[in-house]
Design an enzyme around this catalytic site. Structure first.
Site, PDB file in Angstrom:
ATOM      1  N   SER A   1       0.898  -1.222  -0.034  1.00  0.00           N
ATOM      2  CA  SER A   1      -0.017  -0.051   0.023  1.00  0.00           C
ATOM      3  C   SER A   1       0.779   1.219  -0.227  1.00  0.00           C
ATOM      4  CB  SER A   1      -0.772   0.085   1.207  1.00  0.00           C
ATOM      5  OG  SER A   1      -1.534   1.122   1.344  1.00  0.00           O
TER       6      SER A   1
ATOM      7  N   TYR B   1      -1.708  -1.568  10.559  1.00  0.00           N
ATOM      8  CA  TYR B   1      -1.805  -1.722   8.996  1.00  0.00           C
ATOM      9  C   TYR B   1      -0.565  -0.991   8.226  1.00  0.00           C
ATOM     10  CZ  TYR B   1      -3.894  -0.966   4.468  1.00  0.00           C
ATOM     11  OH  TYR B   1      -4.187  -1.145   3.199  1.00  0.00           O
TER      12      TYR B   1
END
Length: 263
Positions: free
Chosen positions: A140, A153
């Site tokens: 990401s 995350y």
């Protein structure tokens, strides 16, 4: 045994994983598709097999569970046709370290970190022996942005990116290519599952899953850079996150909000 190469895609029933499955089937790969929802997974496999004339096998697993992770790793080691691995399964959570569900945080660490390593490690022996293969780990843009509310995350996505960068140095000359795909905001179910939807995120900030996958595959097929950041806007954002303390339009401030995660 089928003469076609085999592609394995985790998180294959929706979003980026589903598009990878579609593109790889269209390119002539048989598929082993991995997801938790067996009803949805069976439907996706049947549709892709009918549309592209390939074999599409469902593999029902929750890859945050050690036994399911091990079952899939064993399958990868035993596959003589394994040509493509897309490690896409992942999820986000809401809340700080003090408020987030502790078990969900542990599941995230197992899925994003342990599972990434286990699947890549299982795929590599056969691929290196055949001197051919492609591995794509979906990380990401958030891997460059340490933010409150996203601690694990962002940290696990950074692990995935650095893991691929380091692994690539070991794989030079092996015939095996590894890529860390780092998308920004992508039209998938990801934000809907978080409960935040797309509220407050401008339309220009989004990419389609099809564009993300197509750029990833094009870069992988050309044996391009290890890190793939689809879209010029996100390449610029990553440059600024790496080299500056601000992002035009206040995006860096938005990256600090716990409800706002990229794919």
């Amino acid at each position: 045994m089928s003469p076609r190469p085999l592609a394995v895609v985790t998180g294959a029933t929706a979003g980026i994983g589903h598009v990878f499955a579609q593109r790889l089937a269209a390119a002539g790969h048989d598929l082993l598709l991995v997801a938790r929802d067996h009803v949805r997974l069976d439907a996706v496999c049947a549709a892709l097999a009918a549309s592209h004339g390939v074999a599409a096998e469902p593999f029902v697993a929750d890859l945050s569970v050690d036994t399911d992770m091990a079952r899939l790793a064993d399958r990868l080691r035993a596959e003589p046709r394994l040509a493509f691995l897309v490690s896409n399964a992942g999820f986000g959570t809401r809340g700080t370290l003090l408020t987030a569900d502790p078990e969900k945080q542990r599941q995230m660490l197992r899925l994003h970190v342990t599972c990434t390593h286990e699947l890549v490690s299982a795929a590599l022996p056969g691929m290196t022996e055949r001197a051919a293969g492609t591995i794509i780990v979906v990380a990401s843009v958030a891997s460059w942005s340490p933010t409150a509310g996203n601690v694990n995350y962002n940290a696990t996505k950074a692990y995935q990116r650095v893991y691929c960068e380091a692994a690539a140095t070991e794989l030079e000359g092996s015939g095996v290519h590894i890529q860390a795909l780092c998308p920004g905001f992508t039209y998938t179910e990801f934000h809907d599952r978080l409960g935040s939807g797309r509220k407050g995120i401008p339309g220009w900030a989004w990419l389609s899953a099809e564009r993300v996958v197509d750029e990833s595959l094009a870069q992988a097929r050309s044996r391009g850079a290890v890190v793939c950041v689809p879209g010029k806007r996100f390449k610029l954002i990553v440059f600024l996150l790496k080299h500056a303390m601000w992002v035009p339009g206040g995006l860096r401030q938005r990256y600090r909000r716990d409800r706002l995660r990229v794919e």
